[in-house]
Design a protein around this motif. Sequence first.
Motif, PDB file in Angstrom:
ATOM      1  N   LYS A  69      -1.526  10.685  -6.232  1.00  0.00           N
ATOM      2  CA  LYS A  69      -2.483  10.181  -5.130  1.00  0.00           C
ATOM      3  C   LYS A  69      -2.379  11.357  -3.862  1.00  0.00           C
ATOM      4  O   LYS A  69      -3.486  10.840  -2.823  1.00  0.00           O
ATOM      5  CB  LYS A  69      -1.900   8.979  -4.508  1.00  0.00           C
ATOM      6  CG  LYS A  69      -2.240   7.944  -5.928  1.00  0.00           C
ATOM      7  CD  LYS A  69      -1.469   6.772  -6.071  1.00  0.00           C
ATOM      8  CE  LYS A  69      -2.615   5.675  -6.710  1.00  0.00           C
ATOM      9  NZ  LYS A  69      -1.745   4.105  -6.512  1.00  0.00           N
ATOM     10  N   LEU A  70      -1.540  12.116  -3.868  1.00  0.00           N
ATOM     11  CA  LEU A  70      -1.298  13.215  -1.399  1.00  0.00           C
ATOM     12  C   LEU A  70      -2.159  14.081  -1.918  1.00  0.00           C
ATOM     13  O   LEU A  70      -2.540  14.343  -0.590  1.00  0.00           O
ATOM     14  CB  LEU A  70      -0.097  12.747  -1.439  1.00  0.00           C
ATOM     15  CG  LEU A  70       1.457  11.193  -1.153  1.00  0.00           C
ATOM     16  CD1 LEU A  70       2.429  12.260  -1.043  1.00  0.00           C
ATOM     17  CD2 LEU A  70       0.211  10.951  -0.275  1.00  0.00           C
ATOM     18  N   TRP A  79       2.796   9.636  -6.024  1.00  0.00           N
ATOM     19  CA  TRP A  79       2.716  10.098  -4.801  1.00  0.00           C
ATOM     20  C   TRP A  79       1.866  11.777  -5.324  1.00  0.00           C
ATOM     21  O   TRP A  79       1.418  12.051  -4.666  1.00  0.00           O
ATOM     22  CB  TRP A  79       3.864  10.577  -4.143  1.00  0.00           C
ATOM     23  CG  TRP A  79       5.433  11.540  -4.805  1.00  0.00           C
ATOM     24  CD1 TRP A  79       6.169  10.491  -5.482  1.00  0.00           C
ATOM     25  CD2 TRP A  79       5.466  13.072  -4.713  1.00  0.00           C
ATOM     26  NE1 TRP A  79       6.843  11.637  -5.515  1.00  0.00           N
ATOM     27  CE2 TRP A  79       6.423  12.378  -5.157  1.00  0.00           C
ATOM     28  CE3 TRP A  79       5.108  13.569  -4.175  1.00  0.00           C
ATOM     29  CZ2 TRP A  79       7.401  14.312  -5.407  1.00  0.00           C
ATOM     30  CZ3 TRP A  79       5.204  15.188  -4.002  1.00  0.00           C
ATOM     31  CH2 TRP A  79       6.437  15.679  -5.152  1.00  0.00           C
ATOM     32  N   HIS A 102      -5.635   9.090   0.069  1.00  0.00           N
ATOM     33  CA  HIS A 102      -4.433   8.272   0.353  1.00  0.00           C
ATOM     34  C   HIS A 102      -3.821   8.462   0.983  1.00  0.00           C
ATOM     35  O   HIS A 102      -3.006   8.147   2.021  1.00  0.00           O
ATOM     36  CB  HIS A 102      -4.678   8.759  -1.163  1.00  0.00           C
ATOM     37  CG  HIS A 102      -4.950   7.570  -2.281  1.00  0.00           C
ATOM     38  ND1 HIS A 102      -5.513   8.244  -3.046  1.00  0.00           N
ATOM     39  CD2 HIS A 102      -4.576   6.465  -2.608  1.00  0.00           C
ATOM     40  CE1 HIS A 102      -5.624   7.355  -3.729  1.00  0.00           C
ATOM     41  NE2 HIS A 102      -5.756   6.567  -4.105  1.00  0.00           N
ATOM     42  N   ARG A 103      -3.889  10.258   1.938  1.00  0.00           N
ATOM     43  CA  ARG A 103      -3.047  10.328   2.991  1.00  0.00           C
ATOM     44  C   ARG A 103      -3.317  10.189   4.281  1.00  0.00           C
ATOM     45  O   ARG A 103      -2.031   9.301   4.634  1.00  0.00           O
ATOM     46  CB  ARG A 103      -3.308  11.833   2.899  1.00  0.00           C
ATOM     47  CG  ARG A 103      -2.580  13.000   1.714  1.00  0.00           C
ATOM     48  CD  ARG A 103      -2.956  14.320   2.955  1.00  0.00           C
ATOM     49  NE  ARG A 103      -4.068  14.934   2.775  1.00  0.00           N
ATOM     50  CZ  ARG A 103      -4.782  15.170   1.561  1.00  0.00           C
ATOM     51  NH1 ARG A 103      -4.412  15.876   0.044  1.00  0.00           N
ATOM     52  NH2 ARG A 103      -6.069  15.775   1.754  1.00  0.00           N
ATOM     53  N   VAL A 141      -4.871   7.050   4.032  1.00  0.00           N
ATOM     54  CA  VAL A 141      -4.427   5.041   4.139  1.00  0.00           C
ATOM     55  C   VAL A 141      -2.931   5.203   4.224  1.00  0.00           C
ATOM     56  O   VAL A 141      -2.765   3.721   4.657  1.00  0.00           O
ATOM     57  CB  VAL A 141      -5.065   4.455   3.031  1.00  0.00           C
ATOM     58  CG1 VAL A 141      -4.377   3.311   2.892  1.00  0.00           C
ATOM     59  CG2 VAL A 141      -6.204   4.767   3.202  1.00  0.00           C
ATOM     60  N   LEU A 142      -2.429   6.253   3.667  1.00  0.00           N
ATOM     61  CA  LEU A 142      -0.531   5.867   3.611  1.00  0.00           C
ATOM     62  C   LEU A 142       0.034   5.916   5.349  1.00  0.00           C
ATOM     63  O   LEU A 142       0.668   4.939   5.200  1.00  0.00           O
ATOM     64  CB  LEU A 142       0.053   6.999   2.872  1.00  0.00           C
ATOM     65  CG  LEU A 142       1.257   7.919   2.722  1.00  0.00           C
ATOM     66  CD1 LEU A 142       2.089   6.235   2.159  1.00  0.00           C
ATOM     67  CD2 LEU A 142       1.455   8.704   2.697  1.00  0.00           C
ATOM     68  N   ILE A 171       0.822   3.992  -3.185  1.00  0.00           N
ATOM     69  CA  ILE A 171       0.863   5.631  -2.890  1.00  0.00           C
ATOM     70  C   ILE A 171       1.647   6.067  -3.066  1.00  0.00           C
ATOM     71  O   ILE A 171       1.633   7.442  -3.912  1.00  0.00           O
ATOM     72  CB  ILE A 171      -0.216   5.457  -1.181  1.00  0.00           C
ATOM     73  CG1 ILE A 171      -1.201   4.945  -0.974  1.00  0.00           C
ATOM     74  CG2 ILE A 171      -0.159   6.902  -1.326  1.00  0.00           C
ATOM     75  CD1 ILE A 171      -1.270   5.537  -0.089  1.00  0.00           C
ATOM     76  N   ARG A 213      -5.044  13.845  -2.596  1.00  0.00           N
ATOM     77  CA  ARG A 213      -6.447  12.756  -1.890  1.00  0.00           C
ATOM     78  C   ARG A 213      -6.713  12.782  -0.255  1.00  0.00           C
ATOM     79  O   ARG A 213      -6.110  12.190  -0.220  1.00  0.00           O
ATOM     80  CB  ARG A 213      -7.381  12.033  -3.466  1.00  0.00           C
ATOM     81  CG  ARG A 213      -7.121  12.153  -4.346  1.00  0.00           C
ATOM     82  CD  ARG A 213      -7.908  11.017  -5.304  1.00  0.00           C
ATOM     83  NE  ARG A 213      -8.044  11.533  -6.381  1.00  0.00           N
ATOM     84  CZ  ARG A 213      -7.604  10.533  -7.407  1.00  0.00           C
ATOM     85  NH1 ARG A 213      -7.345   9.122  -7.035  1.00  0.00           N
ATOM     86  NH2 ARG A 213      -8.045  11.031  -8.658  1.00  0.00           N
ATOM     87  N   SER A 233      -1.274   3.246   7.005  1.00  0.00           N
ATOM     88  CA  SER A 233      -0.059   1.633   6.254  1.00  0.00           C
ATOM     89  C   SER A 233       1.539   1.940   7.565  1.00  0.00           C
ATOM     90  O   SER A 233       1.604   0.692   7.166  1.00  0.00           O
ATOM     91  CB  SER A 233      -0.161   1.365   5.219  1.00  0.00           C
ATOM     92  OG  SER A 233      -1.244   1.181   4.567  1.00  0.00           O
ATOM     93  N   ILE A 236       0.874  -1.089  -0.200  1.00  0.00           N
ATOM     94  CA  ILE A 236       0.191   0.182  -0.147  1.00  0.00           C
ATOM     95  C   ILE A 236       0.709   1.230  -0.398  1.00  0.00           C
ATOM     96  O   ILE A 236       0.805   2.352  -0.296  1.00  0.00           O
ATOM     97  CB  ILE A 236      -0.824   0.006   1.201  1.00  0.00           C
ATOM     98  CG1 ILE A 236      -2.253  -1.396   0.736  1.00  0.00           C
ATOM     99  CG2 ILE A 236      -1.930   1.584   1.598  1.00  0.00           C
ATOM    100  CD1 ILE A 236      -2.651  -1.474   2.098  1.00  0.00           C
TER     101      ILE A 236
END
Length: 158
Positions: A21-22, A18, A27-28, A30-31, A14, A24, A34, A10
């Motif tokens: 995705k970053l 980056w 995504h931040r 979930v990052l 991401i 959103r 993780s 994951i």
Amino acid sequence: AFSILGSSLIIYMILSDWKRKLDRPFHRLVLMMSIFDFLQSAAMAVATTAFPKESNIYGAKGNTHTCTIQGFFILLGSAVPIYNACLNIFYVLTIRYSVSSGRFAKFEPALHAIAILVPLSMAITFIALGDYMPQESVQESVCVPTTKPFFIALASLF
């Protein structure tokens, strides 16, 4: 091992894109979830190896410092369920109340602060108290704080 692998994938997915995705909030969140899951899972994978040699527990090769480090990262992993709650808040606000990602991003830093600072303050408090001890059970053997749960909540407030 599966948790480390899943979290690593994951994080890679991401960070490999980056720039896009970053942007959103999903995504931040979930990052970060993780990253904390990876740290906690790695600490748990060490298991009894981090236990002090003098504990006479099979596989113990560490000392009080390795036990403290393991306990610190395991307790830091309590950011994972907090980030899960943050994701739930994000979904409720965006799906049910039609809050835009841009509007959500205005108070997202507060969610990150809570998700990081609460576990971090607890983990540091127990280092200061010297409270991490080896705990062996049928399910897992790790170094954790031995203080009662009420005191954990109280200690994290100060």
